[in-house]
Write a protein that holds these residues in place. Structure first.
Motif: not given
Length: 88
Positions: A69-75
């Motif tokens: 999802p676009p709201t996922a945190p950066a990796w």
């Protein structure tokens, strides 16, 4: 009661960033916490060693792995700063 948006388990997803074709290798790399380039190299080597049979796995994984999802945190996910425990 606090609600935490991150699940207690790792999720196998195709990221919307850091992808070359569909994000399958990047998603596998994130899931197993290894460099996605290593996954791509291993995939290429397995494709050569199996006479191209391993190439069938890529579209299957592309179809089965959900997109992140676009709201996922950066990796890699940075630990969130929280209150520090008192030092005694």
């Amino acid at each position: 009661m606090t609600t935490d948006a991150t699940p207690p388990y790792r999720q196998l997803r195709r990221p919307t960033t850091d992808r070359m074709i569909a994000g399958v290798a990047s998603g596998l790399g994130r899931y197993f916490t290894i460099d996605p380039t290593l996954v791509r190299v291993l995939f290429a080597v397995s494709a050569v060693l199996t006479g191209g049979l391993a190439l069938l796995a890529y579209p299957v994984m592309w179809f089965l792995m959900p997109e992140e999802p676009p709201t996922a945190p950066a990796w890699p996910a940075q630990p969130q700063a929280g209150p520090t425990p008192p030092v005694s």
